[in-house]
Write a protein that holds these residues in place. Sequence first.
Motif, PDB file in Angstrom:
ATOM      1  N   ASP A 119       4.524   3.621  -2.598  1.00  0.00           N
ATOM      2  CA  ASP A 119       4.618   4.913  -3.284  1.00  0.00           C
ATOM      3  C   ASP A 119       4.626   6.072  -2.291  1.00  0.00           C
ATOM      4  O   ASP A 119       4.192   7.172  -2.600  1.00  0.00           O
ATOM      5  CB  ASP A 119       3.454   5.082  -4.268  1.00  0.00           C
ATOM      6  CG  ASP A 119       3.543   4.106  -5.422  1.00  0.00           C
ATOM      7  OD1 ASP A 119       4.663   3.738  -5.798  1.00  0.00           O
ATOM      8  OD2 ASP A 119       2.481   3.706  -5.939  1.00  0.00           O
TER       9      ASP A 119
ATOM     10  N   ILE B 292       0.829  -1.207   0.000  1.00  0.00           N
ATOM     11  CA  ILE B 292       0.000   0.000   0.000  1.00  0.00           C
ATOM     12  C   ILE B 292       0.862   1.255   0.000  1.00  0.00           C
ATOM     13  O   ILE B 292       0.599   2.203  -0.725  1.00  0.00           O
ATOM     14  CB  ILE B 292      -0.958   0.003   1.210  1.00  0.00           C
ATOM     15  CG1 ILE B 292      -2.024  -1.078   1.015  1.00  0.00           C
ATOM     16  CG2 ILE B 292      -1.602   1.371   1.399  1.00  0.00           C
ATOM     17  CD1 ILE B 292      -2.884  -1.322   2.228  1.00  0.00           C
ATOM     18  N   TRP B 293       1.908   1.252   0.814  1.00  0.00           N
ATOM     19  CA  TRP B 293       2.710   2.462   0.992  1.00  0.00           C
ATOM     20  C   TRP B 293       4.011   2.474   0.205  1.00  0.00           C
ATOM     21  O   TRP B 293       4.878   3.300   0.463  1.00  0.00           O
ATOM     22  CB  TRP B 293       2.975   2.705   2.471  1.00  0.00           C
ATOM     23  CG  TRP B 293       1.745   3.254   3.126  1.00  0.00           C
ATOM     24  CD1 TRP B 293       1.222   4.489   2.965  1.00  0.00           C
ATOM     25  CD2 TRP B 293       0.873   2.567   4.012  1.00  0.00           C
ATOM     26  NE1 TRP B 293       0.079   4.622   3.692  1.00  0.00           N
ATOM     27  CE2 TRP B 293      -0.164   3.455   4.347  1.00  0.00           C
ATOM     28  CE3 TRP B 293       0.854   1.283   4.552  1.00  0.00           C
ATOM     29  CZ2 TRP B 293      -1.194   3.092   5.207  1.00  0.00           C
ATOM     30  CZ3 TRP B 293      -0.179   0.937   5.407  1.00  0.00           C
ATOM     31  CH2 TRP B 293      -1.191   1.832   5.716  1.00  0.00           C
TER      32      TRP B 293
ATOM     33  N   LYS C   6       1.079   7.945  -1.043  1.00  0.00           N
ATOM     34  CA  LYS C   6      -0.047   7.766  -1.954  1.00  0.00           C
ATOM     35  C   LYS C   6      -0.512   6.319  -1.910  1.00  0.00           C
ATOM     36  O   LYS C   6       0.295   5.399  -1.952  1.00  0.00           O
ATOM     37  CB  LYS C   6       0.413   8.122  -3.361  1.00  0.00           C
ATOM     38  CG  LYS C   6      -0.615   7.929  -4.426  1.00  0.00           C
ATOM     39  CD  LYS C   6      -0.028   8.363  -5.753  1.00  0.00           C
ATOM     40  CE  LYS C   6      -0.476   7.427  -6.831  1.00  0.00           C
ATOM     41  NZ  LYS C   6       0.115   7.707  -8.114  1.00  0.00           N
ATOM     42  N   ALA C   7      -1.813   6.129  -1.812  1.00  0.00           N
ATOM     43  CA  ALA C   7      -2.373   4.781  -1.860  1.00  0.00           C
ATOM     44  C   ALA C   7      -3.592   4.800  -2.774  1.00  0.00           C
ATOM     45  O   ALA C   7      -4.439   5.685  -2.684  1.00  0.00           O
ATOM     46  CB  ALA C   7      -2.775   4.313  -0.469  1.00  0.00           C
ATOM     47  N   THR C   8      -3.663   3.846  -3.661  1.00  0.00           N
ATOM     48  CA  THR C   8      -4.825   3.674  -4.516  1.00  0.00           C
ATOM     49  C   THR C   8      -5.444   2.333  -4.158  1.00  0.00           C
ATOM     50  O   THR C   8      -4.771   1.308  -4.213  1.00  0.00           O
ATOM     51  CB  THR C   8      -4.437   3.682  -6.004  1.00  0.00           C
ATOM     52  OG1 THR C   8      -3.777   4.909  -6.299  1.00  0.00           O
ATOM     53  CG2 THR C   8      -5.655   3.525  -6.884  1.00  0.00           C
ATOM     54  N   VAL C   9      -6.709   2.353  -3.770  1.00  0.00           N
ATOM     55  CA  VAL C   9      -7.391   1.132  -3.364  1.00  0.00           C
ATOM     56  C   VAL C   9      -8.576   0.926  -4.290  1.00  0.00           C
ATOM     57  O   VAL C   9      -9.399   1.818  -4.470  1.00  0.00           O
ATOM     58  CB  VAL C   9      -7.863   1.220  -1.901  1.00  0.00           C
ATOM     59  CG1 VAL C   9      -8.596  -0.037  -1.505  1.00  0.00           C
ATOM     60  CG2 VAL C   9      -6.684   1.498  -0.985  1.00  0.00           C
ATOM     61  N   LEU C  10      -8.643  -0.248  -4.871  1.00  0.00           N
ATOM     62  CA  LEU C  10      -9.734  -0.595  -5.770  1.00  0.00           C
ATOM     63  C   LEU C  10     -10.302  -1.933  -5.306  1.00  0.00           C
ATOM     64  O   LEU C  10      -9.584  -2.922  -5.267  1.00  0.00           O
ATOM     65  CB  LEU C  10      -9.219  -0.698  -7.213  1.00  0.00           C
ATOM     66  CG  LEU C  10     -10.227  -1.096  -8.277  1.00  0.00           C
ATOM     67  CD1 LEU C  10     -11.345  -0.057  -8.374  1.00  0.00           C
ATOM     68  CD2 LEU C  10      -9.520  -1.223  -9.621  1.00  0.00           C
TER      69      LEU C  10
END
Length: 76
Positions: free
Chosen positions: A64, A61-62, A67-71
């Motif tokens: 980046d 998750i971390w 920034k976290a993108t969750v789908l």
Amino acid sequence: GYINKVKEYMLKEFRDAEKKNATWMQALCTFKQYGVDEVSDYETVLKSISSDDLRKIASRIWKDRNKATVLLLPQK
């Protein structure tokens, strides 16, 4: 440790929720819409989660930084 206390709390909350109609209605709706059974193996899945599993998912998750993108998608 701390993770076991969290799991105990989650299991207690789950068992309390099982006594309520809303929990079963939500479980039925989820199963009908996505084909996912959130109830039958809850305890087994919860107990199987390790601190290493949490470290791995947190790392993904971390990776980046901030920034976290969750789908969330239903299983097929």
